[in-house]
Design a protein around this motif. Structure first.
Motif, PDB file in Angstrom:
ATOM      1  N   PHE A 160       0.832  -1.205   0.000  1.00 22.46           N
ATOM      2  CA  PHE A 160       0.000   0.000   0.000  1.00 22.46           C
ATOM      3  C   PHE A 160       0.868   1.257   0.000  1.00 22.46           C
ATOM      4  O   PHE A 160       0.514   2.259  -0.628  1.00 22.46           O
ATOM      5  N   ALA A 161       1.993   1.215   0.689  1.00 23.01           N
ATOM      6  CA  ALA A 161       2.886   2.371   0.723  1.00 23.01           C
ATOM      7  C   ALA A 161       3.488   2.658  -0.649  1.00 23.01           C
ATOM      8  O   ALA A 161       3.855   3.803  -0.946  1.00 23.01           O
ATOM      9  N   LEU A 162       3.576   1.650  -1.507  1.00 16.20           N
ATOM     10  CA  LEU A 162       4.189   1.810  -2.818  1.00 16.20           C
ATOM     11  C   LEU A 162       3.226   2.323  -3.877  1.00 16.20           C
ATOM     12  O   LEU A 162       3.663   2.875  -4.893  1.00 16.20           O
ATOM     13  N   GLN A 163       1.926   2.145  -3.673  1.00 12.86           N
ATOM     14  CA  GLN A 163       0.955   2.448  -4.726  1.00 12.86           C
ATOM     15  C   GLN A 163       0.976   3.898  -5.212  1.00 12.86           C
ATOM     16  O   GLN A 163       0.835   4.144  -6.422  1.00 12.86           O
ATOM     17  N   PRO A 164       1.117   4.911  -4.348  1.00 16.41           N
ATOM     18  CA  PRO A 164       1.128   6.289  -4.869  1.00 16.41           C
ATOM     19  C   PRO A 164       2.239   6.561  -5.867  1.00 16.41           C
ATOM     20  O   PRO A 164       2.190   7.577  -6.578  1.00 16.41           O
ATOM     21  N   ALA A 165       3.229   5.691  -5.955  1.00 12.77           N
ATOM     22  CA  ALA A 165       4.286   5.872  -6.947  1.00 12.77           C
ATOM     23  C   ALA A 165       3.756   5.788  -8.363  1.00 12.77           C
ATOM     24  O   ALA A 165       4.393   6.300  -9.291  1.00 12.77           O
ATOM     25  N   THR A 166       2.605   5.169  -8.557  1.00 11.65           N
ATOM     26  CA  THR A 166       2.027   5.111  -9.904  1.00 11.65           C
ATOM     27  C   THR A 166       1.513   6.475 -10.353  1.00 11.65           C
ATOM     28  O   THR A 166       1.308   6.709 -11.534  1.00 11.65           O
ATOM     29  N   VAL A 167       1.321   7.377  -9.390  1.00  7.81           N
ATOM     30  CA  VAL A 167       0.845   8.730  -9.687  1.00  7.81           C
ATOM     31  C   VAL A 167       2.003   9.727  -9.727  1.00  7.81           C
ATOM     32  O   VAL A 167       2.135  10.498 -10.679  1.00  7.81           O
ATOM     33  N   PHE A 202      -1.147  10.660   9.802  1.00 11.35           N
ATOM     34  CA  PHE A 202      -0.693  11.013   8.459  1.00 11.35           C
ATOM     35  C   PHE A 202      -0.332   9.754   7.671  1.00 11.35           C
ATOM     36  O   PHE A 202      -0.688   9.617   6.492  1.00 11.35           O
ATOM     37  N   ILE A 203       0.363   8.819   8.329  1.00 15.09           N
ATOM     38  CA  ILE A 203       0.719   7.557   7.676  1.00 15.09           C
ATOM     39  C   ILE A 203      -0.536   6.783   7.298  1.00 15.09           C
ATOM     40  O   ILE A 203      -0.630   6.214   6.198  1.00 15.09           O
ATOM     41  N   ALA A 204      -1.519   6.750   8.216  1.00 15.00           N
ATOM     42  CA  ALA A 204      -2.760   6.010   7.962  1.00 15.00           C
ATOM     43  C   ALA A 204      -3.495   6.579   6.747  1.00 15.00           C
ATOM     44  O   ALA A 204      -4.011   5.820   5.900  1.00 15.00           O
ATOM     45  N   VAL A 205      -3.555   7.907   6.639  1.00 10.50           N
ATOM     46  CA  VAL A 205      -4.211   8.538   5.488  1.00 10.50           C
ATOM     47  C   VAL A 205      -3.461   8.195   4.202  1.00 10.50           C
ATOM     48  O   VAL A 205      -4.072   7.876   3.165  1.00 10.50           O
ATOM     49  N   TYR A 206      -2.148   8.247   4.263  1.00  8.09           N
ATOM     50  CA  TYR A 206      -1.330   7.930   3.089  1.00  8.09           C
ATOM     51  C   TYR A 206      -1.536   6.476   2.651  1.00  8.09           C
ATOM     52  O   TYR A 206      -1.719   6.192   1.455  1.00  8.09           O
ATOM     53  N   LEU A 207      -1.528   5.546   3.611  1.00  3.33           N
ATOM     54  CA  LEU A 207      -1.752   4.138   3.278  1.00  3.33           C
ATOM     55  C   LEU A 207      -3.161   3.916   2.754  1.00  3.33           C
ATOM     56  O   LEU A 207      -3.386   3.053   1.895  1.00  3.33           O
ATOM     57  N   GLY A 208      -4.112   4.692   3.254  1.00  3.33           N
ATOM     58  CA  GLY A 208      -5.474   4.614   2.729  1.00  3.33           C
ATOM     59  C   GLY A 208      -5.530   5.013   1.267  1.00  3.33           C
ATOM     60  O   GLY A 208      -6.258   4.393   0.469  1.00  3.33           O
ATOM     61  N   TRP A 209      -4.784   6.051   0.915  1.00  2.00           N
ATOM     62  CA  TRP A 209      -4.689   6.445  -0.494  1.00  2.00           C
ATOM     63  C   TRP A 209      -4.112   5.302  -1.319  1.00  2.00           C
ATOM     64  O   TRP A 209      -4.612   4.979  -2.401  1.00  2.00           O
ATOM     65  N   TRP A 211      -4.254   2.116  -0.633  1.00  2.00           N
ATOM     66  CA  TRP A 211      -5.246   1.049  -0.719  1.00  2.00           C
ATOM     67  C   TRP A 211      -6.285   1.352  -1.794  1.00  2.00           C
ATOM     68  O   TRP A 211      -6.679   0.466  -2.567  1.00  2.00           O
ATOM     69  N   LEU A 212      -6.722   2.595  -1.873  1.00  2.00           N
ATOM     70  CA  LEU A 212      -7.703   2.978  -2.885  1.00  2.00           C
ATOM     71  C   LEU A 212      -7.140   2.838  -4.296  1.00  2.00           C
ATOM     72  O   LEU A 212      -7.830   2.360  -5.205  1.00  2.00           O
ATOM     73  N   LEU A 213      -5.892   3.241  -4.491  1.00  2.00           N
ATOM     74  CA  LEU A 213      -5.272   3.117  -5.809  1.00  2.00           C
ATOM     75  C   LEU A 213      -5.160   1.652  -6.224  1.00  2.00           C
ATOM     76  O   LEU A 213      -5.430   1.302  -7.385  1.00  2.00           O
ATOM     77  N   LEU A 214      -4.773   0.788  -5.291  1.00  2.00           N
ATOM     78  CA  LEU A 214      -4.643  -0.637  -5.593  1.00  2.00           C
ATOM     79  C   LEU A 214      -6.002  -1.244  -5.904  1.00  2.00           C
ATOM     80  O   LEU A 214      -6.148  -1.998  -6.885  1.00  2.00           O
ATOM     81  N   ALA A 215      -7.000  -0.928  -5.072  1.00  2.00           N
ATOM     82  CA  ALA A 215      -8.337  -1.482  -5.282  1.00  2.00           C
ATOM     83  C   ALA A 215      -8.909  -1.048  -6.628  1.00  2.00           C
ATOM     84  O   ALA A 215      -9.508  -1.851  -7.358  1.00  2.00           O
ATOM     85  N   ARG A 216      -8.710   0.217  -6.964  1.00  2.00           N
ATOM     86  CA  ARG A 216      -9.232   0.722  -8.230  1.00  2.00           C
ATOM     87  C   ARG A 216      -8.575   0.029  -9.411  1.00  2.00           C
ATOM     88  O   ARG A 216      -9.237  -0.332 -10.385  1.00  2.00           O
ATOM     89  N   PHE A 217      -7.249  -0.177  -9.329  1.00  2.00           N
ATOM     90  CA  PHE A 217      -6.560  -0.830 -10.439  1.00  2.00           C
ATOM     91  C   PHE A 217      -7.000  -2.275 -10.591  1.00  2.00           C
ATOM     92  O   PHE A 217      -7.245  -2.743 -11.705  1.00  2.00           O
ATOM     93  N   GLU A 218      -7.104  -2.995  -9.498  1.00  2.00           N
ATOM     94  CA  GLU A 218      -7.454  -4.415  -9.578  1.00  2.00           C
ATOM     95  C   GLU A 218      -8.912  -4.631  -9.961  1.00  2.00           C
ATOM     96  O   GLU A 218      -9.255  -5.699 -10.494  1.00  2.00           O
ATOM     97  N   GLN A 219      -9.767  -3.657  -9.704  1.00  2.00           N
ATOM     98  CA  GLN A 219     -11.179  -3.792 -10.078  1.00  2.00           C
ATOM     99  C   GLN A 219     -11.423  -3.449 -11.538  1.00  2.00           C
ATOM    100  O   GLN A 219     -12.456  -3.794 -12.093  1.00  2.00           O
ATOM    101  N   ARG A 220     -10.457  -2.755 -12.129  1.00  2.00           N
ATOM    102  CA  ARG A 220     -10.619  -2.343 -13.524  1.00  2.00           C
ATOM    103  C   ARG A 220     -10.357  -3.542 -14.422  1.00  2.00           C
ATOM    104  O   ARG A 220      -9.265  -4.114 -14.427  1.00  2.00           O
ATOM    105  N   GLN A 221     -11.335  -3.934 -15.196  1.00  2.00           N
ATOM    106  CA  GLN A 221     -11.211  -5.089 -16.077  1.00  2.00           C
ATOM    107  C   GLN A 221     -10.955  -4.620 -17.506  1.00  2.00           C
ATOM    108  O   GLN A 221     -11.828  -4.012 -18.127  1.00  2.00           O
TER     109      GLN A 221
END
Length: 506
Positions: A160-167, A202-209, A211-221
């Motif tokens: 989850f900490a790595l996902q914002p790197a896609t942005v 702050f860390i929790a909010v960042y990890l939440g971001w 998680w959302l990026l990962l969930a959105r990518f994996e749900q996209r078919q």
């Protein structure tokens, strides 16, 4: 209360422990707190004191983390232990001055005061500055990958900490880690206990971001995308000293023939070899490659084979060939970022490597992927995965998946193979491309475009592993706008300086 110079110097030295653990990617509770102790010692330090503590921290950390060179350098270069000592000393000097310079600059620019607002302003200042420092380290790593230390490696095991790197690319992770550590150090130093919840929030909010990026990518078919293909990792796991030694050719060939029999039985579509897996230069009609084709050609296997290419004299291209059934060459990739001192001269110097004949690498110039018939393979060869640009350039050129052949045999007992795998994982997330790794005596495996690890193995035994790989298309924001985080950091840094100027003049 820790306030005396001697106490703070001791805290600074102890602070080298979490920093070193992060460099070596040890998954501990200290992962998110690697700089707290270090920043704690800089809060009220004068520029001179901060510089001296920075020198101490940089030199101690370098000696701890590059001690593996003492034993490896002799095997790596053939020059004995003396070079190991010189290398450690040189790196210790570099990092001493590097860390000392950072500490001096921070002490000169920081705002004075104990309020939480001052703490957050200073945290923004040092986090923005650190983004540029890690950007500088990325630039240095294009030639000196073995000396690379960037802050974002600390959270390499947290998907989850790595996902914002896609942005925003990997430097957004650096900003978050440094900001949190600097803010917490300020809170602890001035005992602002009612604000101690802020860093973990702050860390929790960042990890939440994330998680959302990962969930959105994996749900996209994806619609209309081709089915996955079967890729076989041919992990020979041969000691480089043995493979490159004269007289071991027959033994090497027998091992590779047996591994390719397994590839054919696995009905793989694509076979991925490690970097320079074949220890001689390519020639049309090569007998060894003809034998490989007899084994796998009838099964329709295409190979991405690591083998050098003649350039001139003792200078070669470090190449990956795309070889289709019938021993037909469909394309060739040449390594774009050669290692200074090892593969190319630096300041006229070149260390002996593999042999004493002055082996050196001619750098390639093209970012074009190899057309395999099952997708467009973007090659990032060995250390090229440690920095973003080669993978980004390959994806911009049309790569639909990435391949990272490597050879970690020279430093297999150090933390370098783990960092190597982490950087490849980050490249998968940043580009949203599956990446296949085959690193001799290092970590081989498959990381999906989401960052999920399908397979990871490090062993000294030969094996073949067949995995399903998917093609992906499109450009992520990180690939399309690779300097966006640097622009954001520059704006934040400038804003803090303006605030500081106005504060000093009111």
């Amino acid at each position: 209360m820790i306030r005396s110079g001697r106490q703070l110097n001791l805290v600074a030295i102890l602070g080298c422990i979490p920093v070193s653990l992060s460099i070596q990617m040890a998954d501990t509770p200290l992962t998110w707190l690697l700089y707290v102790a270090v920043f704690f010692t800089f809060i009220e330090a004068t520029p001179r004191t901060a510089f001296l503590r920075g020198v101490m921290i940089g030199s101690v950390t370098a000696v701890i983390n590059f001690s593996w060179l003492f034993s490896s350098a002799g095997r790596f270069t053939g020059t004995g232990l003396l070079f190991g000592l010189l290398a450690i000393g040189g790196l210790a000097l570099f990092f001493a001055l590097y860390c000392g310079g950072i500490a001096w600059l921070y002490a000169r620019l920081k705002c004075r005061g104990s309020s939480i607002r001052t703490g957050l302003v200073n945290a923004t200042l040092i986090a923005s500055l650190w983004v540029f420092l890690d950007g500088f380290m990325i630039y240095v790593a294009k030639s000196f990958a073995l000396a690379l230390f960037v802050t974002y490696v600390a959270v390499g095991d947290n998907i989850f900490a790595l996902q914002p790197a896609t942005v925003l690319g990997p430097l957004v992770i650096t900003f978050v880690i440094v900001f949190v550590n600097a803010a917490l150090a300020h809170i602890l130093y001035y005992r602002l206990w009612r604000f101690v919840f802020f860093p973990p929030l702050f860390i929790a909010v960042y990890l939440g971001w994330g998680w959302l990026l990962l969930a959105r990518f994996e749900q996209r078919q994806p619609t209309g995308s081709p089915p996955p293909f079967r890729a076989a990792i041919i992990a020979e796991n041969i000691n480089p000293e043995f493979k490159w030694a004269y007289g071991n050719t027959n033994s090497f060939a027998e091992r590779m023939f047996l591994l390719n029999v397994q590839v054919a039985k696995a009905k793989a579509n694509l076979a991925v070899w490690s970097e320079s897996a074949i220890p001689w230069n390519y020639a049309p009609g090569d007998d060894f490659l003809n034998e490989i084709d007899k084994i796998t050609g009838p099964s329709g296997v295409t190979h991405l084979t690591g083998i050098n290419t003649d350039y001139r004299g003792s200078t070669f291209y470090n190449s990956v060939y795309c070889i289709k059934p019938g021993n037909t060459v469909a394309g060739r990739y040449d390594k774009r970022l050669a290692l200074s001192l090892i593969e190319k001269p630096f300041c006229g110097m070149l260390l002996p490597f593999f042999n004493s004949t002055g082996f050196r690498v001619k750098e390639g110039i093209t970012d074009q992927p190899l057309i395999t018939g099952y997708g467009k393979a973007g090659i990032v060869l060995c250390n090229e995965s440690s920095v973003p640009e080669p993978a980004y350039a390959s994806v911009r050129a049309g790569a639909t998946f990435l391949v990272n052949p490597g050879n970690d045999g020279w430093f297999t007992d150090s933390y370098i193979p783990k960092q190597h795998f982490f950087h490849a994982r980050l490249r998968a997330i940043e580009t949203r491309r599956d990446i296949i790794l085959n690193s001799n005596l290092g970590y081989s495996g498959l990381v999906q475009a989401s960052g999920r690890i399908v397979f990871r193995e490090k062993t000294d035994q030969p094996y073949v592993e067949t995995l399903l790989v998917r093609n992906h298309e499109g450009l992520t924001p990180a690939v399309a706008y690779p300097y966006l985080m640097l622009v954001i950091a520059a704006l934040a840094f400038t804003t803090v300086l303006v605030y500081r100027y106005r504060t000093l003049n009111t």
